[in-house]
Design a protein around this motif. Structure first.
Motif, PDB file in Angstrom:
ATOM      1  N   ALA A   1       0.839  -1.190   0.000  1.00 26.52           N
ATOM      2  CA  ALA A   1       0.000   0.000   0.000  1.00 26.52           C
ATOM      3  C   ALA A   1       0.873   1.238   0.000  1.00 26.52           C
ATOM      4  N   THR A   2       0.417   2.254  -0.727  1.00 30.55           N
ATOM      5  CA  THR A   2       1.077   3.551  -0.717  1.00 30.55           C
ATOM      6  C   THR A   2       0.157   4.569  -0.066  1.00 30.55           C
ATOM      7  N   ALA A   3       0.735   5.690   0.345  1.00 28.59           N
ATOM      8  CA  ALA A   3      -0.041   6.686   1.074  1.00 28.59           C
ATOM      9  C   ALA A   3      -0.919   7.533   0.156  1.00 28.59           C
ATOM     10  N   ALA A   4      -0.631   7.571  -1.136  1.00 30.43           N
ATOM     11  CA  ALA A   4      -1.306   8.509  -2.038  1.00 30.43           C
ATOM     12  C   ALA A   4      -2.825   8.381  -2.041  1.00 30.43           C
ATOM     13  N   PRO A   5      -3.413   7.177  -2.237  1.00 32.07           N
ATOM     14  CA  PRO A   5      -4.883   7.119  -2.278  1.00 32.07           C
ATOM     15  C   PRO A   5      -5.531   7.524  -0.964  1.00 32.07           C
ATOM     16  N   PHE A   6      -4.901   7.196   0.144  1.00 36.42           N
ATOM     17  CA  PHE A   6      -5.457   7.576   1.438  1.00 36.42           C
ATOM     18  C   PHE A   6      -5.437   9.096   1.605  1.00 36.42           C
ATOM     19  N   VAL A   7      -4.337   9.725   1.216  1.00 37.23           N
ATOM     20  CA  VAL A   7      -4.221  11.181   1.359  1.00 37.23           C
ATOM     21  C   VAL A   7      -5.233  11.894   0.480  1.00 37.23           C
ATOM     22  N   TRP A   8      -5.379  11.440  -0.769  1.00 36.91           N
ATOM     23  CA  TRP A   8      -6.310  12.089  -1.683  1.00 36.91           C
ATOM     24  C   TRP A   8      -7.755  11.944  -1.206  1.00 36.91           C
ATOM     25  N   LEU A   9      -8.120  10.777  -0.736  1.00 38.62           N
ATOM     26  CA  LEU A   9      -9.487  10.584  -0.259  1.00 38.62           C
ATOM     27  C   LEU A   9      -9.761  11.394   1.002  1.00 38.62           C
ATOM     28  N   LEU A  10      -8.783  11.446   1.907  1.00 41.10           N
ATOM     29  CA  LEU A  10      -8.968  12.257   3.112  1.00 41.10           C
ATOM     30  C   LEU A  10      -9.075  13.736   2.769  1.00 41.10           C
ATOM     31  N   ALA A  11      -8.277  14.190   1.821  1.00 44.16           N
ATOM     32  CA  ALA A  11      -8.362  15.592   1.408  1.00 44.16           C
ATOM     33  C   ALA A  11      -9.712  15.891   0.765  1.00 44.16           C
ATOM     34  N   LEU A  12     -10.195  14.983  -0.069  1.00 40.46           N
ATOM     35  CA  LEU A  12     -11.507  15.170  -0.691  1.00 40.46           C
ATOM     36  C   LEU A  12     -12.609  15.182   0.354  1.00 40.46           C
ATOM     37  N   SER A  13     -12.504  14.297   1.331  1.00 36.08           N
ATOM     38  CA  SER A  13     -13.499  14.258   2.407  1.00 36.08           C
ATOM     39  C   SER A  13     -13.522  15.568   3.171  1.00 36.08           C
ATOM     40  N   ALA A  14     -12.358  16.087   3.505  1.00 36.05           N
ATOM     41  CA  ALA A  14     -12.291  17.351   4.240  1.00 36.05           C
ATOM     42  C   ALA A  14     -12.869  18.502   3.421  1.00 36.05           C
ATOM     43  N   ALA A  15     -12.559  18.543   2.119  1.00 38.95           N
ATOM     44  CA  ALA A  15     -13.062  19.626   1.265  1.00 38.95           C
ATOM     45  C   ALA A  15     -14.587  19.578   1.173  1.00 38.95           C
ATOM     46  N   LEU A  16     -15.142  18.390   1.005  1.00 35.97           N
ATOM     47  CA  LEU A  16     -16.604  18.259   0.918  1.00 35.97           C
ATOM     48  C   LEU A  16     -17.270  18.690   2.215  1.00 35.97           C
ATOM     49  N   ALA A  17     -16.696  18.264   3.340  1.00 37.33           N
ATOM     50  CA  ALA A  17     -17.285  18.626   4.636  1.00 37.33           C
ATOM     51  C   ALA A  17     -17.215  20.124   4.875  1.00 37.33           C
ATOM     52  N   LEU A  18     -16.099  20.739   4.530  1.00 36.78           N
ATOM     53  CA  LEU A  18     -15.962  22.187   4.734  1.00 36.78           C
ATOM     54  C   LEU A  18     -16.956  22.963   3.876  1.00 36.78           C
ATOM     55  N   LEU A  19     -17.156  22.529   2.647  1.00 35.58           N
ATOM     56  CA  LEU A  19     -18.147  23.191   1.795  1.00 35.58           C
ATOM     57  C   LEU A  19     -19.547  23.047   2.371  1.00 35.58           C
ATOM     58  N   GLY A  20     -19.862  21.847   2.885  1.00 39.33           N
ATOM     59  CA  GLY A  20     -21.164  21.643   3.482  1.00 39.33           C
ATOM     60  C   GLY A  20     -21.380  22.499   4.714  1.00 39.33           C
ATOM     61  N   LEU A  21     -20.381  22.605   5.566  1.00 36.37           N
ATOM     62  CA  LEU A  21     -20.504  23.428   6.767  1.00 36.37           C
ATOM     63  C   LEU A  21     -20.598  24.909   6.417  1.00 36.37           C
ATOM     64  N   ALA A  22     -19.901  25.326   5.373  1.00 35.57           N
ATOM     65  CA  ALA A  22     -20.021  26.722   4.929  1.00 35.57           C
ATOM     66  C   ALA A  22     -21.442  27.008   4.458  1.00 35.57           C
ATOM     67  N   GLY A  23     -22.031  26.043   3.758  1.00 37.89           N
ATOM     68  CA  GLY A  23     -23.412  26.214   3.345  1.00 37.89           C
ATOM     69  C   GLY A  23     -24.372  26.250   4.515  1.00 37.89           C
ATOM     70  N   LEU A  24     -24.112  25.440   5.539  1.00 37.29           N
ATOM     71  CA  LEU A  24     -24.965  25.425   6.726  1.00 37.29           C
ATOM     72  C   LEU A  24     -24.960  26.777   7.424  1.00 37.29           C
ATOM     73  N   ARG A  25     -23.824  27.436   7.463  1.00 34.58           N
ATOM     74  CA  ARG A  25     -23.730  28.735   8.129  1.00 34.58           C
ATOM     75  C   ARG A  25     -24.553  29.806   7.415  1.00 34.58           C
ATOM     76  N   ARG A  26     -24.769  29.636   6.128  1.00 37.65           N
ATOM     77  CA  ARG A  26     -25.388  30.707   5.339  1.00 37.65           C
ATOM     78  C   ARG A  26     -26.863  30.464   4.999  1.00 37.65           C
ATOM     79  N   ARG A  27     -27.364  29.287   5.243  1.00 40.41           N
ATOM     80  CA  ARG A  27     -28.758  29.029   4.881  1.00 40.41           C
ATOM     81  C   ARG A  27     -29.658  29.118   6.104  1.00 40.41           C
ATOM     82  N   ASP A  28     -30.968  29.129   5.833  1.00 42.22           N
ATOM     83  CA  ASP A  28     -31.939  29.150   6.916  1.00 42.22           C
ATOM     84  C   ASP A  28     -32.060  27.776   7.548  1.00 42.22           C
ATOM     85  N   ILE A  29     -32.373  27.742   8.835  1.00 43.91           N
ATOM     86  CA  ILE A  29     -32.611  26.489   9.538  1.00 43.91           C
ATOM     87  C   ILE A  29     -34.088  26.122   9.377  1.00 43.91           C
ATOM     88  N   GLY A  30     -34.312  24.869   8.988  1.00 46.94           N
ATOM     89  CA  GLY A  30     -35.680  24.414   8.824  1.00 46.94           C
ATOM     90  C   GLY A  30     -36.233  24.619   7.443  1.00 46.94           C
TER      91      GLY A  30
END
Length: 546
Positions: A517-546
């Protein structure tokens, strides 16, 4: 709420236990006008297309015969897929889809029934409906009829699609009935769970646990007996679906067995609903202390209180599943060189290493794919808190949106590690005991299970993205998770093209144990996961609740 008000039955001069059933059925079908067709079409067309896929991969009778002999001669493969009762094209379709289709039909049915029973009571909509002329058994009856119509449509679509593809009509109808009947039975079991519990989440969990137990019993029984006559197989409804034997001398009396079991479950649910008040349950939550503990003083403590039972259930389930499949993993090495078809399928799923390692890699990969269901549910609990109007009181205090979301997301991310560790530990210990290598086997298997975490976290990040930016489309998360599960489950055996396999994050991980195993696929997937989560949380801060 407008649709609910429009569906209210008009006051009548007579009353009855089933009064208003027709109106509630129409309301349920309207509310599920997208979900039910999506489930039925996706599963029905997948089964119907399986015949042409098998014909493309195993084009001659000799190739199909070798595949059947390979599968039936190995307990590990029988535990995963079940025995092959006929080496005809239709027989292979039934072997591949009878059990898998029954599981998916059961999931569809439990979601429908719980949605229109316990969930309606939990949100208060059922109380509004009950203010009109609605009989005590009408909501439950409407929910069961909705599930029955969905399973009937699934049965017809499978039977018609397979017959149109050139397979025998009797076997096609039997396969459709095997899948639809399993869905009908689990609709009855979900109806019982909805009476026993006070929350829709727990009702789904109980029914899901029953489904998981049925699959585990079927797997253990088929691993022990190639003729599928083990008592463990026969106590499992999933085993019943396979033993109906489409295209292999159909056992039509098993359909009657399904109907009898479903009727008993429905009668039991009717008896239970007649003995409780609206909103009550037979397993009520215990009253808490007069003063909340200090652990509930923050959003993390609240998330722990809401998520802990689910996490415990998944952890125990993964531990048991890992133990079952670890105990039969040694059988993968019993295949001889002539069993080329089986070796190719397992190696496509688990890598080109030794066959036992490939089987273990296949099992850790399956654990990883199933773990995404837990992660998605943990993320979407945020949406449930939001739509249930329980988030606003929390956010009205000194709690920001990100802190509130972080409490639940901690369980989505850390909980994934916990349940995969439990599954990997059970798999490694059981395999080590059976192979006499208790000192060396558990470590690599546990590491292989934890190697699935980046792929699960990628889907978790995608769920956060949908919740934050498109909360109204939160249900699409389940379609994404189900698509990845389908790619991993049937893609290797049907030789999906590379671009299709690459749509799943799991396809980018190394097949462990047994390979470098090499580290590359793990690093890329973790980076993608973090980017998706950050975008989602940014959207949560700006939208209405409910």
């Amino acid at each position: 709420m407008t649709a609910v008000a429009a569906a209210l039955p008009a006051p009548a001069t007579r009353s009855g236990h089933l009064a208003g059933t027709g109106a509630l059925l129409r309301l349920a079908l309207r509310r599920d006008r997208v979900m039910i067709p999506a489930w039925v079409l996706a599963l029905g067309l997948a089964v119907a297309a399986m015949g042409s896929s098998f014909e493309a991969v195993y084009g001659t009778a000799a190739e199909r015969a070798r595949l059947a002999v390979s599968m039936n001669g190995n307990g590990s493969m029988r535990a995963l897929y079940g025995p092959v009762f006929s080496d005809s094209l239709g027989g292979l379709v039934a072997w591949r889809m009878a059990g898998f289709g029954a599981v998916l039909a059961a999931v569809m049915s439990l979601l429908i029934v719980v949605r229109h029973t316990r969930e309606e009571e939990e949100t208060g909509r059922q109380e509004l409906l009950s203010a009109a002329m609605v009989g005590r058994r009408a909501p439950l009856t409407a929910a069961l009829l909705t599930a029955a119509l969905a399973n009937a449509g699934l049965t017809v679509l499978i039977a018609g699609g397979l017959t149109a593809s050139g397979l025998p009509g009797a076997g096609s109808l039997a396969l459709g009935a095997a899948i639809g009947s399993a869905g009908l039975l689990f609709a009855g079991l979900a109806a019982i769970a909805a009476q026993l519990t006070e929350s829709a989440r727990l009702a789904k969990g109980l029914t899901g646990a029953a489904l998981g137990l049925a699959f585990a019993l079927r797997a253990a029984g088929d691993a022990a007996d190639p003729e599928a006559t083990s008592p463990l197989t026969w106590v499992s409804p999933i085993g019943w679906s396979q033993n109906l034997r489409p295209y292999a001398g159909e056992r039509w009396w098993i359909v009657l067995l399904f109907l009898a079991a479903a009727a008993l479950a429905v009668l039991a649910s009717y008896a239970l609903t007649a003995r409780r008040d609206l909103g009550m349950s037979f397993l009520p939550a215990r009253p808490g202390p007069a003063l909340a503990s200090r652990s509930l003083s923050g959003p993390f403590g609240l998330a722990w209180r809401l998520q802990r039972a689910t996490l415990l259930g998944w952890t125990l389930g993964f531990l048991c599943a890992g133990g079952i499949f670890g105990g039969i993993a040694r059988g993968a090495s019993d295949l001889v060189g002539g069993n080329r078809q089986t070796r190719e399928i397992v190696e496509r799923m688990g890598g080109q290493q030794g066959l036992t390692d490939a089987f273990l890699a296949t099992m850790t990969g399956m654990l990883g794919m199933v773990a995404a269901i837990y992660a998605a549910g943990a993320v979407l609990r945020l949406r449930g808190e939001e739509t249930g109007e329980r988030a606003e009181p929390v956010l009205a205090g000194a709690v920001g949106r990100l802190r509130w979301a972080a409490g639940h997301l901690a369980f989505a991310y850390a909980g994934t590690v916990v349940i995969l560790a439990a599954g990997g530990l059970g798999l490694g210990l059981a395999y080590g005991l059976s192979a006499g290598d208790l000192g060396g086997a558990p470590g690599p298997v546990l590491a292989a299970a934890l190697a699935q975490v980046p792929a699960v976290w990628t889907l978790t990040g995608l769920a956060v993205l949908v919740f934050g930016l498109l909360p109204g489309a939160a249900g699409a998360v389940w379609a994404l998770v189900g698509g990845c599960l389908a790619i991993g489950w049937i893609g290797p055996s049907l030789k999906f093209p590379g671009w299709a396999m690459d749509l799943s994050p799991y396809s980018h991980l190394p097949k462990l144990p047994g390979t470098d195993a090499t580290a590359a696929p793990f690093v890329w997937l973790l980076a993608l996961s973090a980017a998706l989560a950050l975008l989602g949380l940014a959207g949560l801060r700006r939208r209405d609740i409910g």
